[in-house]
Design a protein around this motif. Structure first.
Motif, PDB file in Angstrom:
ATOM      1  N   VAL A   1       0.956  -1.236  -0.067  1.00  0.00           N
ATOM      2  CA  VAL A   1      -0.048   0.084  -0.011  1.00  0.00           C
ATOM      3  C   VAL A   1       0.679   1.114  -0.056  1.00  0.00           C
ATOM      4  O   VAL A   1       0.609   2.206  -0.692  1.00  0.00           O
ATOM      5  CB  VAL A   1      -0.863   0.092   1.168  1.00  0.00           C
ATOM      6  CG1 VAL A   1      -1.656   1.382   1.395  1.00  0.00           C
ATOM      7  CG2 VAL A   1      -2.001  -1.267   1.198  1.00  0.00           C
ATOM      8  N   LEU A   2       2.025   1.118   0.711  1.00  0.00           N
ATOM      9  CA  LEU A   2       2.706   2.501   1.055  1.00  0.00           C
ATOM     10  C   LEU A   2       3.700   2.719   0.022  1.00  0.00           C
ATOM     11  O   LEU A   2       3.587   3.794  -0.784  1.00  0.00           O
ATOM     12  CB  LEU A   2       3.400   2.584   2.524  1.00  0.00           C
ATOM     13  CG  LEU A   2       2.529   2.473   3.468  1.00  0.00           C
ATOM     14  CD1 LEU A   2       3.228   2.672   4.833  1.00  0.00           C
ATOM     15  CD2 LEU A   2       1.466   3.607   3.580  1.00  0.00           C
ATOM     16  N   VAL A   3       4.668   1.898  -0.178  1.00  0.00           N
ATOM     17  CA  VAL A   3       5.766   2.118  -0.903  1.00  0.00           C
ATOM     18  C   VAL A   3       5.233   2.347  -2.669  1.00  0.00           C
ATOM     19  O   VAL A   3       5.729   2.870  -3.341  1.00  0.00           O
ATOM     20  CB  VAL A   3       6.651   1.011  -0.995  1.00  0.00           C
ATOM     21  CG1 VAL A   3       7.841   1.514  -1.896  1.00  0.00           C
ATOM     22  CG2 VAL A   3       7.098   0.711   0.398  1.00  0.00           C
TER      23      VAL A   3
ATOM     24  N   GLY B   1       7.210   4.872   9.577  1.00  0.00           N
ATOM     25  CA  GLY B   1       8.002   5.832   9.139  1.00  0.00           C
ATOM     26  C   GLY B   1       7.062   7.192   8.538  1.00  0.00           C
ATOM     27  O   GLY B   1       7.497   8.122   8.796  1.00  0.00           O
ATOM     28  N   ILE B   2       6.104   6.669   8.083  1.00  0.00           N
ATOM     29  CA  ILE B   2       5.129   7.583   7.575  1.00  0.00           C
ATOM     30  C   ILE B   2       4.538   8.477   8.860  1.00  0.00           C
ATOM     31  O   ILE B   2       4.445   9.719   8.567  1.00  0.00           O
ATOM     32  CB  ILE B   2       4.010   7.057   6.648  1.00  0.00           C
ATOM     33  CG1 ILE B   2       4.491   6.074   5.494  1.00  0.00           C
ATOM     34  CG2 ILE B   2       2.945   8.054   6.316  1.00  0.00           C
ATOM     35  CD1 ILE B   2       5.263   7.054   4.649  1.00  0.00           C
ATOM     36  N   GLU B   3       4.274   7.580   9.848  1.00  0.00           N
ATOM     37  CA  GLU B   3       3.916   8.340  10.993  1.00  0.00           C
ATOM     38  C   GLU B   3       4.764   9.510  11.520  1.00  0.00           C
ATOM     39  O   GLU B   3       4.337  10.565  11.859  1.00  0.00           O
ATOM     40  CB  GLU B   3       3.517   7.396  11.943  1.00  0.00           C
ATOM     41  CG  GLU B   3       2.357   7.826  12.963  1.00  0.00           C
ATOM     42  CD  GLU B   3       0.794   7.798  12.504  1.00  0.00           C
ATOM     43  OE1 GLU B   3       0.118   7.450  13.288  1.00  0.00           O
ATOM     44  OE2 GLU B   3       0.724   7.899  11.324  1.00  0.00           O
ATOM     45  N   LEU B   4       5.983   9.060  11.631  1.00  0.00           N
ATOM     46  CA  LEU B   4       6.747   9.948  12.201  1.00  0.00           C
ATOM     47  C   LEU B   4       7.056  11.235  11.273  1.00  0.00           C
ATOM     48  O   LEU B   4       7.418  12.244  11.439  1.00  0.00           O
ATOM     49  CB  LEU B   4       8.168   9.522  12.535  1.00  0.00           C
ATOM     50  CG  LEU B   4       8.265   8.497  13.699  1.00  0.00           C
ATOM     51  CD1 LEU B   4       9.423   7.969  14.059  1.00  0.00           C
ATOM     52  CD2 LEU B   4       7.521   8.971  14.973  1.00  0.00           C
ATOM     53  N   ARG B   5       6.903  10.685   9.843  1.00  0.00           N
ATOM     54  CA  ARG B   5       6.918  12.024   8.859  1.00  0.00           C
ATOM     55  C   ARG B   5       5.758  13.091   9.236  1.00  0.00           C
ATOM     56  O   ARG B   5       5.783  14.130   9.245  1.00  0.00           O
ATOM     57  CB  ARG B   5       6.915  11.629   7.366  1.00  0.00           C
ATOM     58  CG  ARG B   5       8.272  11.091   7.136  1.00  0.00           C
ATOM     59  CD  ARG B   5       8.338  10.671   5.701  1.00  0.00           C
ATOM     60  NE  ARG B   5       8.577   9.256   5.435  1.00  0.00           N
ATOM     61  CZ  ARG B   5       8.791   8.561   4.476  1.00  0.00           C
ATOM     62  NH1 ARG B   5       8.083   9.119   3.321  1.00  0.00           N
ATOM     63  NH2 ARG B   5       8.996   7.325   4.453  1.00  0.00           N
TER      64      ARG B   5
ATOM     65  N   SER C   1      -6.740   1.057   3.293  1.00  0.00           N
ATOM     66  CA  SER C   1      -5.612   1.770   3.731  1.00  0.00           C
ATOM     67  C   SER C   1      -4.899   2.725   2.681  1.00  0.00           C
ATOM     68  O   SER C   1      -4.484   3.679   2.771  1.00  0.00           O
ATOM     69  CB  SER C   1      -4.735   0.712   4.094  1.00  0.00           C
ATOM     70  OG  SER C   1      -5.009  -0.048   5.331  1.00  0.00           O
ATOM     71  N   TRP C   2      -5.283   2.246   1.427  1.00  0.00           N
ATOM     72  CA  TRP C   2      -4.739   2.823   0.355  1.00  0.00           C
ATOM     73  C   TRP C   2      -5.569   4.367   0.124  1.00  0.00           C
ATOM     74  O   TRP C   2      -4.815   5.222  -0.135  1.00  0.00           O
ATOM     75  CB  TRP C   2      -4.913   2.029  -1.130  1.00  0.00           C
ATOM     76  CG  TRP C   2      -4.591   2.764  -2.134  1.00  0.00           C
ATOM     77  CD1 TRP C   2      -4.858   4.059  -3.180  1.00  0.00           C
ATOM     78  CD2 TRP C   2      -3.261   2.176  -3.074  1.00  0.00           C
ATOM     79  NE1 TRP C   2      -4.131   4.041  -4.085  1.00  0.00           N
ATOM     80  CE2 TRP C   2      -3.050   3.300  -4.026  1.00  0.00           C
ATOM     81  CE3 TRP C   2      -2.385   1.186  -2.834  1.00  0.00           C
ATOM     82  CZ2 TRP C   2      -2.329   3.110  -5.142  1.00  0.00           C
ATOM     83  CZ3 TRP C   2      -1.506   1.010  -3.512  1.00  0.00           C
ATOM     84  CH2 TRP C   2      -1.283   2.199  -4.892  1.00  0.00           C
TER      85      TRP C   2
ATOM     86  N   ILE D   1      -2.200  11.583   2.088  1.00  0.00           N
ATOM     87  CA  ILE D   1      -1.074  12.005   3.052  1.00  0.00           C
ATOM     88  C   ILE D   1       0.258  11.609   2.254  1.00  0.00           C
ATOM     89  O   ILE D   1       1.014  12.599   2.292  1.00  0.00           O
ATOM     90  CB  ILE D   1      -0.978  10.906   4.025  1.00  0.00           C
ATOM     91  CG1 ILE D   1      -2.037  11.210   5.111  1.00  0.00           C
ATOM     92  CG2 ILE D   1       0.413  11.105   5.028  1.00  0.00           C
ATOM     93  CD1 ILE D   1      -2.310   9.900   6.149  1.00  0.00           C
ATOM     94  N   LEU D   2       0.393  10.966   1.393  1.00  0.00           N
ATOM     95  CA  LEU D   2       1.535  10.577   0.651  1.00  0.00           C
ATOM     96  C   LEU D   2       1.727  11.608  -0.597  1.00  0.00           C
ATOM     97  O   LEU D   2       2.828  11.529  -1.204  1.00  0.00           O
ATOM     98  CB  LEU D   2       1.788   8.979   0.064  1.00  0.00           C
ATOM     99  CG  LEU D   2       1.531   8.096   1.301  1.00  0.00           C
ATOM    100  CD1 LEU D   2       1.563   6.725   0.746  1.00  0.00           C
ATOM    101  CD2 LEU D   2       3.008   8.323   2.062  1.00  0.00           C
ATOM    102  N   ARG D   3       0.722  12.101  -1.117  1.00  0.00           N
ATOM    103  CA  ARG D   3       0.645  13.273  -2.111  1.00  0.00           C
ATOM    104  C   ARG D   3       1.083  14.413  -1.798  1.00  0.00           C
ATOM    105  O   ARG D   3       0.938  15.521  -2.636  1.00  0.00           O
ATOM    106  CB  ARG D   3      -0.532  13.016  -2.778  1.00  0.00           C
ATOM    107  CG  ARG D   3      -0.617  11.596  -3.586  1.00  0.00           C
ATOM    108  CD  ARG D   3      -1.799  11.793  -4.877  1.00  0.00           C
ATOM    109  NE  ARG D   3      -1.796  10.333  -5.397  1.00  0.00           N
ATOM    110  CZ  ARG D   3      -2.642  10.109  -6.612  1.00  0.00           C
ATOM    111  NH1 ARG D   3      -3.423  11.055  -6.661  1.00  0.00           N
ATOM    112  NH2 ARG D   3      -2.745   8.798  -7.183  1.00  0.00           N
TER     113      ARG D   3
END
Length: 321
Positions: free
Chosen positions: A102-104, A167-171, A311-312, A318-320
């Protein structure tokens, strides 16, 4: 002579039709060979522990060897790439996490995404914990975050991977709350925990599985905060990020489950789903994985697919940014 040939040919065709498809599509004949179970993280971490516990049960249940292979690297995408490129015949499966599915794929062009796998079922879900060594100067979460604000990018935190939920959460902690930590990614929780244990990082943030909980229970590590929405039953005195004033930081729970390459016949994924369900009810498997990490209600193939889709959708905005 010609009539005999026609009759013989018809008999052969009828025989083939009655025989049905070959082993790859015929669930009653599956499995009839060794199964390869890929673990995309290093040995000793929660994915590896779950993979090996399930593999041992599958061997007994399916009657064929199940060989665990650790193919780590690139935030677990090395092993997952190997899976999706494998023949969809049920003889290559993976104990995967949401990170490489989902993340990478939303951060890099990998040539695959969550829809490149056939879901089988969830083996466990583990909330995250931020922990320090017992001799750390940070006695509480409040002291840790005050120091982090005063010293941006100076406090090092070992992670199970760069593009993991942790990792995403700490970003998000940095972008949404102004707390910048120095993130140090590894190939799974075992390596990240070993780094903290050796005094080569200031903290660890990863799954609260046995690899870190054993250190917390022994007094070697101290838990500062957890990434769940509510306090954890096995860490009742440890506050959540939300309690500490970091609203919204509740997305770092890791989900682990079995997947196969897309296109695997549904009869085979169903057989594997049934075997996984039985495995998670087995006392020996529950003890090895940790009963507290196994969902109370079994999450099968369809619900696992829905979980990946949800989840996606959550992580996409968030990732965009």
């Amino acid at each position: 002579m010609f009539k005999k040939a026609i009759v013989s040919c018809a008999a052969l065709l009828l025989s083939a039709a009655c025989a049905g498809p070959g082993p790859a599509g015929d669930a009653p004949d599956y499995p009839n060979d060794e199964i390869r179970l890929i673990v995309p993280y290093a040995a000793g971490g929660p994915t590896d522990i779950a993979g090996r516990a399930v593999a041992r049960f599958l061997e007994r249940d399916l009657g064929q060897p199940v060989v665990v292979e650790n193919l780590l690297g690139a935030s677990a995408t090395t092993g997952t790439t190997e899976l999706v490129q494998s023949k969809p015949d049920g003889y290559t499966i993976e104990m995967a996490t949401t990170s490489p599915l989902v993340l990478v794929p939303q951060l890099q062009n990998l040539g695959y995404d969550k829809d490149s796998v056939a879901t089988i079922g969830v083996s466990m879900q583990i909330a995250s914990v931020l922990a320090v060594r017992a001799d750390s100067p940070y006695r509480t979460a409040e002291e840790f975050f005050v120091a982090a604000r005063q010293n941006p990018d100076r406090i090092t935190v070992s992670l199970p991977g760069a593009n993991t939920p942790q990792g995403i959460e700490l970003r998000r902690l940095r972008d949404e709350h102004g707390v910048a930590l120095s993130l140090v990614p590894f190939n799974g929780d075992a390596e990240a925990v070993a780094t903290l244990l050796g005094g080569n990082s200031d903290a660890f943030f990863g799954s609260s599985g046995d690899v870190v909980m054993s250190r917390i229970r022994s007094g070697e590590f101290r838990a500062l905060t957890v990434g769940s929405a509510q306090r954890l039953p096995y860490l009742p005195d440890t506050p959540t990020f939300t309690e500490l004033g970091f609203a919204g930081l509740t997305l770092s729970t890791s989900t682990y489950g079995l997947v196969a390459p897309d296109g695997t016949p549904p009869e085979i994924t169903k057989r594997l789903e049934e075997a996984l369900r039985a495995a998670l009810e087995d006392p020996a498997v529950r003890e090895q994985i940790g009963a507290e990490y196994i969902p109370a209600q079994f999450i099968g193939a369809q619900d696992f697919r829905s979980l990946l889709d949800e989840s996606w959708a959550i992580y996409e905005p968030i990732l965009r940014r």
